[in-house]
Design a protein around this motif. Structure first.
Motif, mmCIF file in Angstrom:
data_model
loop_
_atom_site.group_PDB
_atom_site.id
_atom_site.type_symbol
_atom_site.label_atom_id
_atom_site.label_comp_id
_atom_site.label_asym_id
_atom_site.label_seq_id
_atom_site.Cartn_x
_atom_site.Cartn_y
_atom_site.Cartn_z
ATOM 1 N N ARG A 87 0.827 -1.206 0.000
ATOM 2 C CA ARG A 87 0.000 0.000 0.000
ATOM 3 C C ARG A 87 0.863 1.259 0.000
ATOM 4 O O ARG A 87 0.518 2.254 -0.638
ATOM 5 N N GLU A 127 11.317 2.549 6.197
ATOM 6 C CA GLU A 127 10.979 1.173 5.842
ATOM 7 C C GLU A 127 12.186 0.294 6.189
ATOM 8 O O GLU A 127 13.284 0.522 5.710
ATOM 9 N N ARG A 152 12.618 -2.619 -0.435
ATOM 10 C CA ARG A 152 11.413 -1.785 -0.531
ATOM 11 C C ARG A 152 11.752 -0.307 -0.344
ATOM 12 O O ARG A 152 11.255 0.559 -1.065
ATOM 13 N N ASP A 160 13.214 2.965 10.254
ATOM 14 C CA ASP A 160 12.104 2.860 11.199
ATOM 15 C C ASP A 160 11.427 4.221 11.254
ATOM 16 O O ASP A 160 12.116 5.254 11.198
ATOM 17 N N ARG A 179 10.393 5.764 13.666
ATOM 18 C CA ARG A 179 10.858 6.533 14.828
ATOM 19 C C ARG A 179 12.092 7.365 14.458
ATOM 20 O O ARG A 179 12.300 8.453 14.985
ATOM 21 N N THR A 200 1.367 3.511 6.431
ATOM 22 C CA THR A 200 1.060 2.241 5.749
ATOM 23 C C THR A 200 1.905 1.119 6.348
ATOM 24 O O THR A 200 2.344 0.203 5.649
ATOM 25 N N THR A 201 2.150 1.234 7.638
ATOM 26 C CA THR A 201 2.737 0.108 8.380
ATOM 27 C C THR A 201 1.613 -0.893 8.666
ATOM 28 O O THR A 201 0.452 -0.653 8.318
ATOM 29 N N LEU A 241 -8.076 5.691 5.253
ATOM 30 C CA LEU A 241 -8.320 5.276 3.871
ATOM 31 C C LEU A 241 -9.465 4.261 3.814
ATOM 32 O O LEU A 241 -9.252 3.054 3.853
ATOM 33 N N PRO A 280 -11.612 3.733 1.070
ATOM 34 C CA PRO A 280 -11.808 4.172 -0.315
ATOM 35 C C PRO A 280 -13.212 3.936 -0.855
ATOM 36 O O PRO A 280 -13.634 4.631 -1.776
ATOM 37 N N ASN A 326 -0.369 -12.149 5.935
ATOM 38 C CA ASN A 326 -0.211 -11.193 7.042
ATOM 39 C C ASN A 326 -1.405 -11.077 7.976
ATOM 40 O O ASN A 326 -1.260 -10.634 9.106
ATOM 41 N N HIS A 361 -9.853 -0.265 -5.588
ATOM 42 C CA HIS A 361 -11.205 0.036 -5.130
ATOM 43 C C HIS A 361 -11.917 1.018 -6.050
ATOM 44 O O HIS A 361 -12.380 2.069 -5.600
HETATM 45 N N1 NAD Z 1 -7.568 0.094 2.446
HETATM 46 C C1 NAD Z 1 -7.415 -1.144 1.982
HETATM 47 O O1 NAD Z 1 -8.244 -1.646 1.243
HETATM 48 C C2 NAD Z 1 -6.208 -1.946 2.372
HETATM 49 C C3 NAD Z 1 -5.774 -2.999 1.570
HETATM 50 C C4 NAD Z 1 -4.633 -3.700 1.981
HETATM 51 C C5 NAD Z 1 -3.989 -3.340 3.139
HETATM 52 N N2 NAD Z 1 -4.461 -2.328 3.901
HETATM 53 C C6 NAD Z 1 -3.782 -1.930 5.154
HETATM 54 O O2 NAD Z 1 -2.621 -1.180 4.811
HETATM 55 C C7 NAD Z 1 -1.572 -1.442 5.755
HETATM 56 C C8 NAD Z 1 -0.332 -1.927 5.000
HETATM 57 O O3 NAD Z 1 -0.665 -3.084 4.264
HETATM 58 P P1 NAD Z 1 0.341 -3.663 3.159
HETATM 59 O O4 NAD Z 1 -0.389 -4.679 2.403
HETATM 60 O O5 NAD Z 1 0.993 -2.542 2.427
HETATM 61 O O6 NAD Z 1 1.406 -4.387 4.116
HETATM 62 P P2 NAD Z 1 2.963 -4.610 3.872
HETATM 63 O O7 NAD Z 1 3.378 -5.626 4.854
HETATM 64 O O8 NAD Z 1 3.201 -4.865 2.420
HETATM 65 O O9 NAD Z 1 3.612 -3.195 4.240
HETATM 66 C C9 NAD Z 1 3.871 -2.769 5.547
HETATM 67 C C10 NAD Z 1 5.306 -2.260 5.548
HETATM 68 O O10 NAD Z 1 5.615 -1.643 6.812
HETATM 69 C C11 NAD Z 1 6.992 -1.879 7.039
HETATM 70 N N3 NAD Z 1 7.355 -1.619 8.439
HETATM 71 C C12 NAD Z 1 7.349 -2.497 9.482
HETATM 72 N N4 NAD Z 1 7.805 -1.886 10.597
HETATM 73 C C13 NAD Z 1 8.088 -0.587 10.251
HETATM 74 C C14 NAD Z 1 8.596 0.514 10.975
HETATM 75 N N5 NAD Z 1 8.904 0.441 12.279
HETATM 76 N N6 NAD Z 1 8.772 1.699 10.309
HETATM 77 C C15 NAD Z 1 8.465 1.796 9.013
HETATM 78 N N7 NAD Z 1 7.976 0.754 8.276
HETATM 79 C C16 NAD Z 1 7.797 -0.427 8.892
HETATM 80 C C17 NAD Z 1 7.142 -3.335 6.633
HETATM 81 O O11 NAD Z 1 8.494 -3.708 6.434
HETATM 82 C C18 NAD Z 1 6.325 -3.389 5.360
HETATM 83 O O12 NAD Z 1 7.085 -3.158 4.191
HETATM 84 C C19 NAD Z 1 -2.140 -2.480 6.732
HETATM 85 O O13 NAD Z 1 -2.611 -1.828 7.888
HETATM 86 C C20 NAD Z 1 -3.295 -3.100 5.970
HETATM 87 O O14 NAD Z 1 -4.320 -3.638 6.783
HETATM 88 C C21 NAD Z 1 -5.532 -1.609 3.527
#
Ligand code: NAD
Length: 439
Positions: A22, A42, A47, A65, A67, A83-84, A133, A135, A179, A373
């Motif tokens: 995302r 990230e 990535r 991170d 932080r 988008t964590t 989000l 959407p 996940n 979406h």
């Molecule tokens: N709105 C929607 O329809 C929809 C669809 C899919 C996912 N999501 C949500 O979006 C979010 C992300 O989903 P995704 O599929 O992209 O997951 P993803 O696992 O692909 O991405 C999450 C990223 O966060 C990174 N991360 C972990 N710890 C971190 C830190 N301390 N600092 C910075 N980055 C860190 C991870 O390495 C990973 O790359 C989730 O909450 C998920 O539920 C929403």
């Protein structure tokens, strides 16, 4: 209100927290909507570097991170995109809101109500723009359906039947092997997949449910259902060629299709070669037998909703479908609407016995199949950027209060399912917890 340097004249500068599926998609949408990606956090090198290269970020704007990004973001960004993963939204939201940055947050706000409440307190205290989000609220298709309802084309809504057909392979990918398979590590299925649906129903009906009941469970993807002779990994399994949930068949079929190489394949292996896929299936989570995973989220669930104004609704989510758009039937006092994400059919009973059916095609503008979406992701992001640039939040349809209200319905439905009861949903703005409804 703190607005950083954002203004209608200068692009809104956004720091990305989490450059996964995302994060990467939304960063592109932010740029194509006139925003600017100015930093990324990230932990995954590939990535992070990929996103940095795509948006021309210097090394000093890239962090492992979120932080570590805190000090940098204060001077270099107007907003953060969160988008964590699900359980890592609340802390960055609170921290960056305290710094005066605007927040665009993936759903769910947080898996628990106390965390969501912390987020709301922080963004309201700081006076920053905050959007979740959701959407579906922003899809052109939703506008078509809502206009029909508002124009009285079916009279008063009486009830709604809504289906989220997750799709068998998608369910296996995300909710059995992937996940969102374990509630304690992410969210319930209802929160992870259907907080959108519950939210969308409230948006259409223009009311919040007051009572909720729910049934469902993990029916199929369990060790008990593993066929005799199956192995715990697809690559070792003699039954794999005929298994509906074969991981090699699913992921190999993505090669050569740009959209599917990105999702779901790149989630399984960042290197898109047969050798890398084989290695991932031999050792990683996505090569496991669907009957031998550590999943615990439900694979089917129904929710019954009473809006207290004479309107009821049911929501069904199931793994056991083709993957497709949500399907909805809205029943009114003199007509009905049937819609499937692409087409909206209106029946007007007033012409009885010749009931007129009007069909409205809603062109799908898809960047990644259904993953965007129906243009809702782009529209939600554009609304957020406009709100940050102008200070006018009227285009944000999923602010903190709306999102908390619909999350609360999800928590109540889950509690009702676990307690095998009907619950009164607390007032979205006040009551702290769910209560058992009077019989
Ligand atoms: N709105 C929607 O329809 C929809 C669809 C899919 C996912 N999501 C949500 O979006 C979010 C992300 O989903 P995704 O599929 O992209 O997951 P993803 O696992 O692909 O991405 C999450 C990223 O966060 C990174 N991360 C972990 N710890 C971190 C830190 N301390 N600092 C910075 N980055 C860190 C991870 O390495 C990973 O790359 C989730 O909450 C998920 O539920 C929403």
């Amino acid at each position: 209100m703190t607005t950083g340097n954002a203004s209608p004249e200068s692009p809104v500068r956004v720091a990305v927290l989490g450059a996964g599926v995302r994060g990467r998609d939304h960063s592109r949408r932010i740029r194509s909507s006139g925003g600017l990606i100015t930093a990324v956090a990230e932990p995954d090198d590939l990535r992070r570097e990929r996103l940095a290269a795509e948006h021309g970020l210097p090394p000093e704007a890239c962090f492992r991170d979120w932080r570590d990004l805190v000090e940098h973001a204060a001077g270099q960004a107007d907003a953060v995109l969160i988008t964590t993963q699900d359980d890592d939204h609340a802390d960055p939201c609170v921290r960056f809101a305290e710094l005066g940055l605007h927040i665009l947050c993936e759903k769910p706000m947080a898996p628990t109500e106390p965390d969501a409440a912390r987020m709301i307190a922080a963004v309201e205290r700081a006076g920053v723009v905050f959007a979740v989000l959701h959407p579906l609220r922003y899809m052109p298709y939703t506008d078509v359906v809502k206009d029909l309802i508002r124009d009285g084309r079916i009279g008063e809504i009486v009830n709604v039947e809504h289906l989220e057909p997750v799709g068998a392979w998608h369910f296996a990918h995300s909710y059995v092997r992937g996940n969102w398979r374990r509630e304690e590590e992410s969210s319930s299925l209802l929160m992870a997949k259907c907080c959108h649906d519950i939210d969308w129903l409230s948006y259409l009906i223009e009311a919040q449910p007051v009572r909720v009941a729910s049934f469902g469970g993990l029916r199929h993807f369990t060790r008990d259902n593993q066929p005799a002779g199956a192995a715990d990994r697809c690559l070792d399994c003699a039954l794999e060629p005929d298994c509906p949930f074969s991981a090699p068949r699913l992921y190999r079929s993505c090669f050569g299709d740009r959209d599917r190489e990105y999702w779901p394949l790149s989630v399984v292996t960042p290197t898109l070669t047969e050798g890398a896929l084989r290695e991932a299936l031999a050792t990683g989570p996505y090569g496991r037998c669907v009957y031998a995973c550590d999943n615990d989220v439900v694979d089917h669930q129904v929710v019954a909703l009473d809006y207290g104004n004479g309107v009821t609704a049911t929501h069904t989510v199931t793994a056991f479908t083709e993957m497709g758009h949500r399907r909805t039937r809205i029943f009114g006092t003199h007509g009905s609407i049937e819609c499937d994400g692409k087409q909206v059919v209106v029946h007007d009973f007033r012409g009885h016995p010749a009931v007129a059916a009007t069909t409205i095609e809603v062109p799908a503008r898809a960047e990644h199949g259904v993953a965007d979406h129906g243009d809702g992701d782009r529209a939600a992001i554009a609304a957020f950027l406009t709100a940050v640039a102008t200070g006018d939040t009227s285009r944000i349809r999923s602010g903190p209060r709306e999102s908390l209200a619909s999350h609360r319905v999800v928590w109540a439905a889950e509690q009702a399912r676990h307690d095998n009861t009907t619950l009164t949903v607390p007032d979205p703005l006040r009551a702290p917890a769910c209560t058992t409804a009077a019989p």
